[in-house]
Scaffold this motif. Structure first.
Motif, mmCIF file in Angstrom:
data_model
loop_
_atom_site.group_PDB
_atom_site.id
_atom_site.type_symbol
_atom_site.label_atom_id
_atom_site.label_comp_id
_atom_site.label_asym_id
_atom_site.label_seq_id
_atom_site.Cartn_x
_atom_site.Cartn_y
_atom_site.Cartn_z
ATOM 1 N N ASN A 7 0.844 -1.201 0.000
ATOM 2 C CA ASN A 7 0.000 0.000 0.000
ATOM 3 C C ASN A 7 0.883 1.256 0.000
ATOM 4 N N GLU A 8 2.061 1.144 -0.605
ATOM 5 C CA GLU A 8 3.028 2.247 -0.548
ATOM 6 C C GLU A 8 2.576 3.480 -1.299
ATOM 7 N N LEU A 9 2.028 3.264 -2.488
ATOM 8 C CA LEU A 9 1.549 4.367 -3.313
ATOM 9 C C LEU A 9 0.086 4.122 -3.613
ATOM 10 N N GLY A 10 -0.696 5.203 -3.618
ATOM 11 C CA GLY A 10 -2.102 5.001 -3.918
ATOM 12 C C GLY A 10 -2.831 6.310 -4.116
ATOM 13 N N LEU A 11 -4.144 6.260 -3.855
ATOM 14 C CA LEU A 11 -5.001 7.420 -4.097
ATOM 15 C C LEU A 11 -4.504 8.666 -3.376
ATOM 16 N N SER A 12 -4.066 8.510 -2.119
ATOM 17 C CA SER A 12 -3.641 9.702 -1.370
ATOM 18 C C SER A 12 -2.463 10.390 -2.066
ATOM 19 N N PRO A 26 -4.812 1.327 -4.603
ATOM 20 C CA PRO A 26 -5.037 1.261 -3.157
ATOM 21 C C PRO A 26 -5.122 2.666 -2.564
ATOM 22 N N ALA A 27 -5.536 2.739 -1.310
ATOM 23 C CA ALA A 27 -5.698 4.038 -0.659
ATOM 24 C C ALA A 27 -4.371 4.786 -0.541
ATOM 25 N N GLY A 28 -3.299 4.043 -0.347
ATOM 26 C CA GLY A 28 -2.000 4.704 -0.144
ATOM 27 C C GLY A 28 -1.835 5.123 1.305
ATOM 28 N N PRO A 29 -0.721 5.819 1.617
ATOM 29 C CA PRO A 29 -0.463 6.235 2.996
ATOM 30 C C PRO A 29 -1.571 7.141 3.529
ATOM 31 N N HIS A 30 -1.889 6.976 4.808
ATOM 32 C CA HIS A 30 -2.981 7.716 5.446
ATOM 33 C C HIS A 30 -2.702 9.227 5.443
ATOM 34 N N PRO A 31 -3.520 10.002 4.735
ATOM 35 C CA PRO A 31 -3.292 11.443 4.728
ATOM 36 C C PRO A 31 -4.006 12.096 5.910
ATOM 37 N N PRO A 32 -3.517 13.225 6.420
ATOM 38 C CA PRO A 32 -4.179 13.877 7.554
ATOM 39 C C PRO A 32 -5.522 14.508 7.163
ATOM 40 N N ASN A 33 -5.702 14.788 5.882
ATOM 41 C CA ASN A 33 -6.862 15.569 5.431
ATOM 42 C C ASN A 33 -7.696 14.814 4.401
ATOM 43 N N ALA A 34 -8.101 13.586 4.759
ATOM 44 C CA ALA A 34 -8.791 12.723 3.793
ATOM 45 C C ALA A 34 -10.045 13.376 3.195
ATOM 46 N N SER A 35 -10.877 14.006 4.040
ATOM 47 C CA SER A 35 -12.118 14.603 3.529
ATOM 48 C C SER A 35 -11.819 15.679 2.503
ATOM 49 N N GLU A 36 -10.830 16.492 2.821
ATOM 50 C CA GLU A 36 -10.437 17.569 1.919
ATOM 51 C C GLU A 36 -9.987 17.010 0.563
ATOM 52 N N LEU A 37 -9.226 15.925 0.608
ATOM 53 C CA LEU A 37 -8.720 15.333 -0.635
ATOM 54 C C LEU A 37 -9.857 14.770 -1.477
#
Ligand SMILES: Nc1ncnc2c1ncn2[C@@H]1O[C@H](COP(=O)(O)OP(=O)(O)O)[C@@H](O)[C@H]1O
Ligand SMILES: [Mg+2]
Length: 210
Positions: free
Chosen positions: A61-66, A92-103
């Motif tokens: 899940n190293e690279l993904g949507l985030s 895949p989702a990728g690394p957990h971003p702090p601002n998922a809703s914003e993205l």
């Protein structure tokens, strides 16, 4: 769904009220079924808080949507091609971003969906849980149809009531509800009933001498 799919349904949201109801499982199985029918299919995991898609396909899940939405990877780099089925790709989702809703609400997400729309026969968007965060609503306007998954015995009547309001308020075109993890005996059905049903069906045929 297959019959209506010919009518231009292409971007399909898979959602549910709360986590762990089976969104990723249902996305994966539906997408694989379409891909086995030689359709070009991608699953985009938009649930960036609880990624599981990469794990299902045993890829990193190293690279993904985030990454795509923050501009740290391109669509090409974040897409894993031919997972299990040659015509099935995943992002895949990728690394957990702090601002998922914003993205999810960003113009970049809208642009990505349009790119995928022109590249694939079917785009499955594995959504975040509808009742816990605000971003799923931001996806609603970008999809052609939605499939609502409910896990029996876990999601409550009142949560489903809230879901119904969300669906109606946003005019989300739900084309199917998946009742997931149903245990037939608990729900009042039994294998005996099924057996009897088919038994009498064949019995009728026999009495016609066929
Ligand atoms: N029909 C099912 N039968 C058995 N286990 C299931 C079923 N659907 C989902 N699961 C399991 O439940 C867990 C949560 O499912 P998942 O698809 O990740 O949910 P979500 O994406 O909604 O959070 C996973 O461990 C998955 O393997
Ligand atoms: Mg999931």
């Amino acid at each position: 769904m297959l019959s209506r799919a010919g009518g231009g349904l292409k971007v399909i949201l898979v959602t549910s009220c709360i986590p762990e109801e089976g969104k990723t499982t249902v996305s994966t199985n539906l997408a694989a079924a379409f891909a086995q029918d030689n359709k070009r299919v991608i699953i985009v995991e938009a649930d960036m808080r609880r990624p599981r898609l990469a794990q299902v396909f045993e890829v990193p899940n190293e690279l993904g949507l985030s990454n795509v939405l923050t501009g740290t990877a391109t669509y090409d780099e974040a897409t894993i091609r031919g997972v299990r089925v040659p015509t099935l790709d995943i992002m895949p989702a990728g690394p957990h971003p702090p601002n998922a809703s914003e993205l999810i609400g960003s113009a970049a997400f809208g642009e990505l969906i349009e790119l995928l729309r022109s590249t694939y026969d079917f785009v499955f968007i594995d959504s975040p849980p509808a009742l816990l965060v605000t971003d799923p609503v931001l996806i609603y306007t970008k999809v052609d149809a939605a499939i609502w998954v409910s896990r029996v015995g876990v999601v409550t009547r009142s949560q489903l009531g809230r879901a119904k309001n969300m669906i109606e308020r946003n005019r989300l075109p739900v084309i199917g509800f998946v009742v997931n993890r149903m245990r037939p005996r608990l729900a009042g059905y039994s294998y005996g009933y099924e057996y009897e049903y088919y038994g009498s069906y064949y019995g009728e045929k026999d009495s016609n001498g066929e």
